[in-house]
Design an enzyme around this catalytic site. Sequence first.
Site, PDB file in Angstrom:
ATOM      1  N   ARG A  34       0.844  -1.212   0.000  1.00  0.00           N
ATOM      2  CA  ARG A  34       0.000   0.000   0.000  1.00  0.00           C
ATOM      3  C   ARG A  34       0.876   1.258   0.000  1.00  0.00           C
ATOM      4  NH1 ARG A  34      -3.255  -3.652  -0.593  1.00  0.00           N
ATOM      5  NH2 ARG A  34      -4.728  -4.431   0.958  1.00  0.00           N
ATOM      6  N   GLU A 178     -14.121 -14.243  10.080  1.00  0.00           N
ATOM      7  CA  GLU A 178     -14.009 -13.693   8.722  1.00  0.00           C
ATOM      8  C   GLU A 178     -13.737 -14.753   7.671  1.00  0.00           C
ATOM      9  OE1 GLU A 178     -10.998 -10.663   8.069  1.00  0.00           O
ATOM     10  OE2 GLU A 178     -11.565 -10.449   5.976  1.00  0.00           O
ATOM     11  N   LYS A 220     -17.681 -11.283   9.672  1.00  0.00           N
ATOM     12  CA  LYS A 220     -17.103 -10.362   8.687  1.00  0.00           C
ATOM     13  C   LYS A 220     -16.989 -11.100   7.353  1.00  0.00           C
ATOM     14  CE  LYS A 220     -13.037  -7.621   7.587  1.00  0.00           C
ATOM     15  NZ  LYS A 220     -12.126  -6.606   8.078  1.00  0.00           N
ATOM     16  N   GLY A 264     -11.620  -5.499  -2.345  1.00  0.00           N
ATOM     17  CA  GLY A 264     -11.208  -5.069  -3.685  1.00  0.00           C
ATOM     18  C   GLY A 264     -12.253  -4.224  -4.401  1.00  0.00           C
ATOM     19  N   ARG A 292      -9.331  -1.479   2.642  1.00  0.00           N
ATOM     20  CA  ARG A 292      -9.022  -0.657   1.473  1.00  0.00           C
ATOM     21  C   ARG A 292     -10.090   0.397   1.178  1.00  0.00           C
ATOM     22  NH1 ARG A 292      -7.877  -5.844  -2.036  1.00  0.00           N
ATOM     23  NH2 ARG A 292      -9.037  -6.676  -0.281  1.00  0.00           N
TER      24      ARG A 292
HETATM   25  P1  13P Z   1     -10.595  -5.061   2.863  1.00  0.00           P
HETATM   26  O1  13P Z   1     -11.822  -4.254   3.242  1.00  0.00           O
HETATM   27  O2  13P Z   1      -9.545  -4.254   2.177  1.00  0.00           O
HETATM   28  O3  13P Z   1     -10.979  -6.324   2.124  1.00  0.00           O
HETATM   29  O4  13P Z   1      -9.883  -5.500   4.197  1.00  0.00           O
HETATM   30  C1  13P Z   1     -10.621  -5.988   5.228  1.00  0.00           C
HETATM   31  C2  13P Z   1      -9.842  -6.985   5.986  1.00  0.00           C
HETATM   32  O5  13P Z   1      -9.628  -6.859   7.168  1.00  0.00           O
HETATM   33  C3  13P Z   1      -9.360  -8.178   5.257  1.00  0.00           C
HETATM   34  O6  13P Z   1      -8.936  -9.133   6.175  1.00  0.00           O
END
Ligand code: 13P
Length: 339
Positions: A34, A178, A220, A264, A292
């Site tokens: 990044r 997640e 998540k 993304g 992101r």
């Molecule tokens: P993004 O929103 O960029 O996908 O990142 C969230 C995240 O914590 C990925 O593990």
Amino acid sequence: MTIADELQATIEQMVQPGKGILAADESHLTIAKRFAAIKVESTEENRRVYRALLFTTPGIEDYISGVIQFEETLDQTSDDDILLPEVLARRGIVPGIKVDKGKGPLALSPGDLITYGLDGLAERLQHCKSQGARFAKWRDVYQISGHNPTSLAISANAEMLARYSAVCQELGIVPIVEPEVLIDGDHSLARCAEVIEAVQKEIFHALHRHHVVLEHIILKPSMVLPGKDHSVRASPEEIAAATLRVFRRTVPAAVPGINFLSGGLSPEQATANLNAMNVGDAPWLLSFSYGRALQQPVLQAWQGKAENVGAAQQALLKRARLNGAAQRGEYQESMENTA
Ligand code: 13P
């Protein structure tokens, strides 16, 4: 306070209307990528300066209820020498920590991935808790192809997430569960729906077997989307309808909050999709846990320069505010044009 009271208090602070989570837990490798895009070197000091910029942004506590951090950040301080988790806590934002150790290939199962990090997890969590973390994050990753993820990958990853969640809850730490189904590939919206349905069904079965209390987790997930190389695009309304259909089938109403990853999508797409999901009624609070989609405009505005810190903080506040509106189903595209 009992462990259950502690978990409940954390959930109540994190799952609030109009608020979501900032994911600022990039590994050293990811943050280097990044930073490289804006020609900033990824030194420990630059990472400290950047994360302090994020966490001290005036007003974000109105839209951000929790921040996921990387281990290094727990020891770092703001410019006025306050530990960064403490900076968050003083503003009513719950400090969290990413605890998985990343992904790799699932042996003997080509195209499938597995996440590492269960060894020593309880000790690491206890240490992070002593540094102020009250919730944790573990990310499983699934790639879509004609035959992936296989049923083996789906069951093995679900088992990992459930074991991690149980360890967290035993220690009074809220687990963020997640499962990221990657956007990479040319699959259709329907194929993504099929995969997410299978993945989440297995995860909730595993959480049940491991005695995880659903009222004390945050999910998540990925949104149901066509692959990024698929020929047909989908509107926010189509994405919301497909996502909610799968989620009604797989996520018990006992789960208090679902905080989507951005995976993304552009910042505007991530906000528009979240808004579309919040136009109707759902049994869970539907919000964001974006990395992101919250940080891209911040990095662009910052460029590693001290004189740009104010503009970068404005960029973060704007995206947080618009996503806060999307959580309430009150976002409109025209709001993009206001500061
Ligand atoms: P993004 O929103 O960029 O996908 O990142 C969230 C995240 O914590 C990925 O593990």
